[in-house]
Structure formats: structure tokens, C-alpha cells
Design a protein around this motif. Structure first.
Motif, short mmCIF file in Angstrom:
data_model
loop_
_atom_site.label_atom_id
_atom_site.label_comp_id
_atom_site.label_asym_id
_atom_site.label_seq_id
_atom_site.Cartn_x
_atom_site.Cartn_y
_atom_site.Cartn_z
N GLU A 161 0.83 -1.20 0.00
CA GLU A 161 0.00 0.00 0.00
C GLU A 161 0.87 1.26 0.00
OE1 GLU A 161 -3.34 0.37 3.09
OE2 GLU A 161 -3.74 -1.38 1.80
N PHE A 162 1.90 1.24 0.85
CA PHE A 162 2.81 2.37 0.95
C PHE A 162 3.50 2.64 -0.40
CE2 PHE A 162 7.05 4.12 2.00
CZ PHE A 162 6.67 5.27 2.68
N LEU A 163 3.98 1.54 -1.05
CA LEU A 163 4.66 1.69 -2.34
C LEU A 163 3.71 2.26 -3.39
CD1 LEU A 163 6.62 -1.71 -2.43
CD2 LEU A 163 7.67 0.56 -2.30
N GLU A 164 2.45 1.79 -3.35
CA GLU A 164 1.48 2.28 -4.33
C GLU A 164 1.19 3.76 -4.11
OE1 GLU A 164 -1.86 -0.44 -4.17
OE2 GLU A 164 -0.93 -1.79 -5.63
N GLU A 165 1.05 4.16 -2.83
CA GLU A 165 0.81 5.59 -2.53
C GLU A 165 1.94 6.46 -3.06
OE1 GLU A 165 0.29 6.19 1.71
OE2 GLU A 165 -1.44 4.80 1.64
N LYS A 166 3.16 5.98 -2.88
CA LYS A 166 4.32 6.77 -3.29
C LYS A 166 4.57 6.68 -4.80
CE LYS A 166 6.21 8.21 0.65
NZ LYS A 166 6.50 9.65 0.91
N GLY A 167 3.89 5.78 -5.47
CA GLY A 167 4.15 5.58 -6.90
C GLY A 167 5.42 4.77 -7.13
#
Ligand SMILES: [Zn+2]
Ligand SMILES: [Zn+2]
Length: 820
Positions: free
Chosen positions: A404-410
């Protein structure tokens, strides 16, 4: 005097008669329900060995059984006739592949006839004949129209000395050319593919099918669907505009533990990222790995090695510099061609890090871990550590949270990957179905128009040991005109993988002579899907997966209306000899012909089914086949020996004997029927042997009525008919019954008669009569407790709360509990 059992004579006689009478010819307008039993068609290698019989005899027994059960049974036979061995024979012996193949087909046909199977030879299919491969080409065009066939670059084995393409079989271990010994390299060629990956998800379903978990697991592993996260590592390098390296992982929770990055040696970034001081070593390594096949590269036996290329990328989660390596266990064609190295939590990465002294950082803590170094990779669940804001989460929570964190950061996204790749069908060979495509300078790739099919293989091709298709050098074949603009153009010279021929042969059996289409749609609708498909487990992946894909593809074109080609799939085991797999070099190959000549086909059939459970296979043994042959002789004498009831027999004794005879006969019918359905042929043969022995005993005492005896013999013959078709046909005739036994119905058992005789058992507690229960006469001591629990209600009341010191059982009479 009873005539001698002479299998050689009666087998030939009946095979001829059945053929003349067209006994096994199958029609679609038959009122019986249909049944399609299919055996994988054999490759035209030359001689049938006992392994072929092991595939074919039991499946014929099953087909005959279904036929007697009242089904309209299709059990066809054909030949998988294209492929490399024919071409090699042409090169080595100067004989044209067509002639070599057809000679083999003729020999195998003769051998197959000797099995005595119910093949309807009028439906035979031979995949190398133009009337067949015309339609293989036609299907290629349909797949091309549907966007399922495309051309792309793919590596082939290339000998730089001979300047030719080599088949995998022509590359010796270590990666050397079989002809000149030069190191083989990989070279990219434009080749044809089928888009099987489009059906990856549906291939994981097995709608309305009965397949073993083992085969499904093998296919699932081959398809290799995995859910995970693609993560971007930052790249800042003056030599390239590329700003990231992407990796796929199923363990994003371990991303803080990355201590190195591994690229496939062929990865396009390797050349630009490699530092000058590492260049020589890197180039050596790349050249070396090009010589290895994928199988060798992925082999678990091979020690994992690699080379540092002198460059770094950045792990965005902790902003650490990560050294970039190359290693041949990473393949460019799988995933992204890059893999993150997490030695603490992956066995392969752990070994790699140990070998090259790379740091090993624990980020998932084992229980009771207190910071010490790991002895081996820890791959079990645990709590996240050394992972900043994620510390303390379980790694299961971590997979979600980090993604989720990686997706938020792109910096990444959740995704699904497959191990399955598109099916490469181009072969640089002559002996295959030509790929019906034309290359025009003006129009590009142009399909051969349907009305011009088949593209025929030229008969006068020259076979040279170049490893390349003789079609390439056949000017008349290559040079043609463009069907679109009429200017000179060139034909595709690759032929199709033979797995394409075997992806649809079972449809052709429905209407083998249809010349307006690959098959008659109504007839295919009638027969398909195959009810039972049997063959070797070595085809678990390629053939079975390709043909499933093929059916789904043509279903989507509206050509068929079912999803799966094979309802039930069964894989037989293999026959070994002298404790080893049979092979010509070991000299332990068992050829059926000599045994057929010696003991007869019926004995070989029966023995193959008797020697082991079919799915396991087992050891061929000459003395055991003699035992089976003696059994058939016993059946012969039992049936022909005649029977006359003893005049003066006590009526009670006679009645009891007759009841027993009918009980045992009906129990055998039930046992054999159930075993047939479940393909448990070895126990089926055992019960038929037991019945034979029992009848021999009855015959000696001659206490049962002749009519009861006749009924039992009639049943034995019908139960044996699928297994030993010739012997039973002969005995059927010799005992004055109507031709043919194979048109008789399958015996039915009577539930009443199957039931065991019952007896009354006295139940005592401390010697006093407390109960009487009715139990089957055949009761064993092991079955006793359960029956007592169910039926001895009164006695149980006396036993309640008491301690049982002893249980005395007098079989057939009483049981006494000594209690305290
Ligand atoms: Zn060479
Ligand atoms: Zn053109």
C-alpha cells in the motif's frame, strides 16, 4: 478329449472375422448413448514395445467394458507422424522422412492389430498426410485471424562454426555442437508463437472434469500464477535514460532486507551499466550463460554463481545503495528479468550472499530471535524488524502495508504474474506442417488464402545435416507470388511444432474423411468431449496443456461448444524390466511380438493388467506371465470340460451349494464392475482368478444343478470378455452360444444374492445369555465391535459401567464378555 487351447490359431481367426464383420465399426446414428475412450496416439518411432501395449491394452479393456454396458463406444487409433526422428533418419540413412514414417506406420498397424483391440480402423488418422495437415494449417490461419498467432524474436541454439540452428537435442551437455564441437550460442530469430497466456487463468480451472490432483498440480506449477508486487528501484546512471529497475516479488514485506540486485545476463541494461573495470569479467560470464539451456540454468543442482557489474541502484524504502549483479538463474523472459536479493529470507539468495560475502540482514524475526546471525534463510512467518515504520507488524500484515505504501508513493503496484509463456511453435525443420504464411516486400506478412491450402511439403527436398530446414534451400517452395499484390514473395520455411498436430487429432476421429472442414461439427458435437483419456504422465504439461488451450481458442471462434476436451484423465505408470527402465542401450526392451507368438495376445493383455495397479506400473516378469497363461488354460478346460450333476445328493446340501454358487458369482460381478469403472484392473483379474478356482472346486463336487452351473460359466465368460476377447469368443462359440460374445450385455448383479448369508450370534455376559444378534456369515473378528454396538442393544445395557476384562469369540456361534 478336450481340444488344446491354441491362442495363436484362435486369435488370428477371430481378428479376421471381427474385421470382415465390421464388428467394431462405429456410427453416429446409433441409438445407444455415446462413449469416447481415447488413448494418446503413438509416435511413429518404428516398433511397438511393451510400453505401448501397457497404454493400449487396458484402455481397450475399458472400452470393451463400456460397449458391453450398452454404450456406443468410439475407441480410435492413429499416428503422430511428424517430428525430428524421421528427419534424422533421413539424414543418417538417406531415406525420405515420408517413406520412413509410412513404413513405421505399416509395421505398427500390424502390431496394433495383434492386440485384438476394438479400433475402428476406418477412422484412422495419420498427422503427416496432406488431408490431415491441410487442416492443421487451416487452424493456424484461424488462430492468426483471431490474433492468437504472432511473430516475434526468440532465441534459438546457434552454432557459429556450422552457421546453423540446432535443436535442443543437438546441443551436447556443456553446450557444444553435436557436429563440430564448437560452443553453441543463443541467437534471436523471428519465430511464430501462439498466445496461450491469454488463457492462463482459464487453464487453471478444470470445469466439469475428473483429473488427478497430481496432474493438475503439475499444470498449475507450469502456469505458475503468483500474486505479488512490482517494486521500482531507482537508477541514476549517466549511461542511460532509464531511471528504474523493476522487480516482481511475492514478499514485499522483506524489501528492507535487500542487499543486492540481480539482473539476467541478457538484460539490456547490463551493457550500459557495467563499469570499465568489470567489463571483461562480465562479458565472459554473459557468453558462458548464453551457452546454457534454460533447463540447465534453472536446475536446482547447479551452484548459483554470478558477477558484480560495478553499478548500483537505490532501494527507495531506506535510500540504500544496492550493488547490481548478474546471474544466469535469472531469465530475461520471466517476469522483469531482474530479481531483488534478500538473503536472510530466501534460500537461493542466502547461498549466493554466503558465496560472495554479501550482507545478510534480518527483517522478519524468527520467534525468540535476539539479533544473532542466521544459520540458514528464515522463510517462515515472523515479525517485521529493521523496517522503520513497519516494525512490529506480522509479515502477513507487512505484505499489505508495504504494498500500500509503495502504491501511494508511486514506487510499485500489486500485480499478478505467470510463469507460463506463449507457445513457440516455429521449428526450423522439414518434417512438420508448413506454416501457411507469405512474406511480401510491399504487403508484409500475408496469410496463404484458405483455398490454396494445403501448402504441400515438396517431395524432392534435399536432406543435409545443416540443422536448418531443407525448405529454406528449396527454391520452388520458397519463391511464390504474393496473394495480395501478385509480386514475387517468399514463403515461411519454418514448420509447426508437432504438438500442434496433436492438439486436435481427437476431433478428426469423429469424421476422418471430412474434406470440407477439419471436422463435421455435428459429429464432433455428438462425440466430444472425450469421456476418458489415458496416456503417459510425461505429457502432463505440454500436450495436455496445449490441447486444452487449443479447444478454448476454437471455442471462442464458435467452432466447438465445450470448454474442456477431456472429461476424465488417467495416467498409467511404466513397465520396467530387470529393475530398470527399458532402453535399447541396456538391452532390456520387452517386445510384445515374441510373447504374442508364445503365449498369445490374451495372456499378454491379462498379464499387463494383473502385474500392478495401472497408475503405478511395475516389473515385467516371465514367470508371472506363465502363471497368467496357465490360468487361461484352466479357464479353457473348465468351460469345455462339461458338467453333469451328481444324481444322489442330499437336497439340503445341494440347495446350500447352489446358494453359495450364485452368491459368489454375483459378488464377482459387482467387484469386477466396480474395478472396471475405477480402472483397478489388477484386483479385477484377481477376482476373476478366484472365481475360476471356485468353479473348478464346484465342478469336482458336482452338487449344483447344471442350469446354475451354466449360468456361472456364462457370467465368467462375459466378465472375462473385455480382458481376453479371443479366448472368450472361442469358448462362447464352442459352448453353443450365439456370435458374438462382444455383443452381449454386461452381467448385472442382484443385490439380494450378493448379500452374505446371515447367522445368529449369541451374546453372553459372564457366561449368561443376554442377547441374540443377526450378522453376516462372513463376519470377521475385526468387524465384531461395530456390529455389537449397532445390534446388541440389550447386551450393551448389561455392559454399561462395567470393566471388560476379556472378550471370548467363538466364530459363527457366540461372543462372551468377562466383566467386573
Ligand atoms: Zn557446429
Ligand atoms: Zn504483396
Amino acid at each position: 478329449m478336450i481340444a488344446k487351447y491354441n491362442p495363436q490359431e484362435i486369435e488370428k481367426k477371430w481378428q479376421k472375422r471381427w474385421e470382415e464383420d465390421r464388428l467394431y465399426e462405429v456410427r453416429e446414428d446409433d441409438p445407444r448413448p455415446k462413449w469416447y475412450d481415447l488413448t494418446m496416439f503413438p509416435y511413429t518411432s518404428g516398433d511397438l514395445h511393451i510400453g505401448h501395449w501397457y497404454a493400449m491394452a487396458p484402455s481397450d479393456v475399458h472400452a470393451r467394458f463400456k460397449r458391453m454396458q450398452g454404450y456406443n463406444v468410439l475407441h480410435p487409433m492413429g499416428f503422430d507422424a511428424f517430428g525430428l526422428p524421421a528427419e534424422n533418419a533421413a539424414i543418417q540413412r538417406g531415406i525420405h522422412p515420408f517413406i520412413w514414417t509410412i513404413q513405421n506406420v505399416e509395421n505398427m498397424r500390424r502390431q496394433l492389430r495383434s492386440i485384438g483391440a476394438i479400433y475402428d480402423w476406418s477412422r484412422e488418422v495419420v498427422s503427416c498426410l496432406p488431408e490431415y495437415y491441410k487442416w492443421t494449417e487451416w487452424f493456424f490461419l484461424k488462430l492468426y485471424e483471431a490474433g492468437l498467432a504472432y511473430r516475434a524474436k526468440a532465441p534459438v541454439n546457434w552454432c557459429p562454426h556450422c552457421q546453423v540452428v540446432l535443436a535442443n537435442e543437438q546441443v551436447l551437455s556443456g553446450g557444444f555442437c553435436w557436429r563440430c564441437g564448437a560452443a553453441v550460442t543463443r541467437r534471436d530469430l523471428e519465430q511464430w508463437f501462439f498466445r496461450i497466456t491469454k488463457y492462463a487463468d482459464e487453464l487453471l480451472e478444470y470445469k466439469d472434469t475428473v483429473w488427478s490432483e497430481r496432474i493438475k498440480t503439475m499444470q498449475r506449477n507450469w502456469i505458475g500464477k503468483s500474486q505479488g508486487t512490482e517494486i521500482s528501484f531507482a537508477l541514476d546512471h549517466s549511461g542511460t535514460k532509464e531511471k528504474e529497475i523493476r522487480v516482481f516479488t511475492t514478499r514485499p514485506d522483506t524489501t528492507f532486507g535487500v542487499t543486492f540486485m540481480v539482473l539476467a545476463p541478457e538484460h539490456p541494461l547490463v551493457a550500459v551499466l557495467t563499469s570499465p573495470d568489470r567489463r571483461a569479467e562480465v562479458e565472459d560470464y554473459v557468453a558462458k550463460s548464453r551457452r546454457l539451456s534454460e533447463i540447465e540454468r534453472l536446475s536446482s543442482e547447479k551452484e548459483k554463481d554470478g558477477v558484480f557489474i560495478g553499478a548500483y541502484c537505490i532501494n527507495r524504502l531506506n535510500e540504500e545503495k544496492v550493488p547490481i549483479w548478474i546471474a544466469d538463474y535469472v531469465l530475461l523472459s520471466y517476469g522483469t528479468g531482474a530479481v531483488m536479493g534478500v538473503p536472510a529470507h530466501d534460500e537461493r539468495d542466502f547461498a549466493f550472499a554466503k558465496k560472495y560475502n554479501l550482507p545478510i540482514r534480518v527483517v522478519i524475526a524468527p520467534a525468540e530471535w535476539s539479533g544473532e546471525e542466521l544459520e540458514e534463510a528464515y522463510i517462515e512467518p515472523g515479525i517485521m524488524v529493521n523496517s522503520t515504520q513497519f516494525n512490529g507488524l506480522s509479515n502477513q500484515q507487512g505484505i499489505e502495508a508495504v504494498s500500500e505504501f509503495l502504491e501511494e508513493k508511486g514506487w510499485g503496484k500489486r500485480t499478478v504474474t505467470y510463469r507460463l509463456r506463449d507457445w513457440l511453435i516455429s521449428r526450423q525443420r522439414y518434417w512438420g506442417a508448413p506454416i501457411p504464411m507469405i512474406y511480401c516486400d510491399k504487403c508484409g506478412i500475408v496469410p496463404v488464402p484458405e483455398e490454396d491450402l494445403p501448402v504441400l511439403l515438396p517431395e524432392d527436398a534435399e536432406f543435409r545435416p545443416t540443422g536448418e530446414s531443407p525448405l529454406k534451400y528449396h527454391e520452388q517452395f520458397v519463391n511464390t507470388t504474393c496473394p495480395r499484390c501478385g509480386t514475387p514473395a517468399k514463403r515461411e520455411t519454418d514448420t509447426m511444432d508437432t504438438f500442434m498436430c496433436s492438439s486436435w487429432y481427437f476431433l478428426r476421429y469423429a469424421s476422418p474423411n471430412c474434406d470440407t472442414a477439419p471436422f463435421d461439427a455435428d459429429k464432433v458435437k455428438y462425440w466430444m468431449p472425450v469421456d476418458l483419456y489415458t496416456g503417459g504422465a510425461e505429457h502432463a504439461v505440454m500436450h495436455l496443456l496445449y490441447s486444452r488451450f487449443f479447444i478454448k481458442a476454437i471455442r471462442d471462434m464458435g467452432l466447438v461448444d465445450f470448454d474442456e476436451p477431456y472429461h476424465r484423465m488417467f495416467n498409467q505408470g511404466i513397465i520396467i524390466a530387470e529393475k530398470q527402465k527399458m532402453s535399447k542401450s541396456r538391452g532390456n526392451v520387452i517386445t510384445p511380438d515374441e510373447y504374442v507368438a508364445e503365449v498369445g495376445a490374451d495372456a499378454v493383455r491379462a498379464y499387463l493388467m494383473f502385474l500392478a495397479p495401472w497408475e503405478q506400473g511395475g516389473e515385467w516378469n516371465d514367470s508371472s506371465i506363465s502363471g497368467v497363461s496357465r490360468w487361461l488354460n484352466r479357464v479353457w478346460h473348465l468351460v469345455l470340460g462339461g458338467y453333469s450333476q451328481k444324481e444322489k445328493t442330499n437336497p439340503d446340501v445341494r440347495q446350500k451349494a447352489e446358494r453359495e454358487l450364485s452368491r459368489i458369482t454375483h459378488q464377482t460381478i459387482r467387484k469386477v464392475t466396480v474395478d472396471m469403472e475405477k480402472l483397478r484392473f489388477n484386483t479385477m483379474i484377481s477376482s476373476l482368478m478366484e472365481l475360476t478356482n471356485y468353479l473348478v472346486k464346484v465342478k469336482k463336487t458336482q452338487v449344483v444343478a447344471s442350469s446354475d452351473w451354466e449360468e456361472s460359466i456364462n457370467t465368467l465368460l462375459r466378465l472375462l470378455a473385455p480382458t481376453t476377447p479371443h479366448l472368450t469368443e472361442e469358448l462362447w462359440k464352442r459352448t453353443g452360444r450365439d456370435y458374438s460374445i462382444h455383443n452381449q450385455g454386461w452381467p448385472q448383479w442382484d443385490e439380494e444374492l450378493v448379500r452374505d448369508e446371515e447367522i445368529t450370534l449369541v451374546v453372553q455376559v459372564n457366561g449368561k445369555l443376554r442377547d441374540r444378534i443377526t450378522v453376516p456369515a462372513s463376519i470377521t473378528e475385526a468387524e465384531l465391535p461395530q456390529l455389537l454396538l449397532e445390534r446388541a442393544k440389550r447386551a450393551n445395557a448389561y455392559l454399561e459401567g462395567k470393566k471388560v476384562l476379556k472378550r471370548i469369540y467363538v466364530p459363527g456361534r457366540l461372543v462372551n464378555f468377562v466383566v467386573q
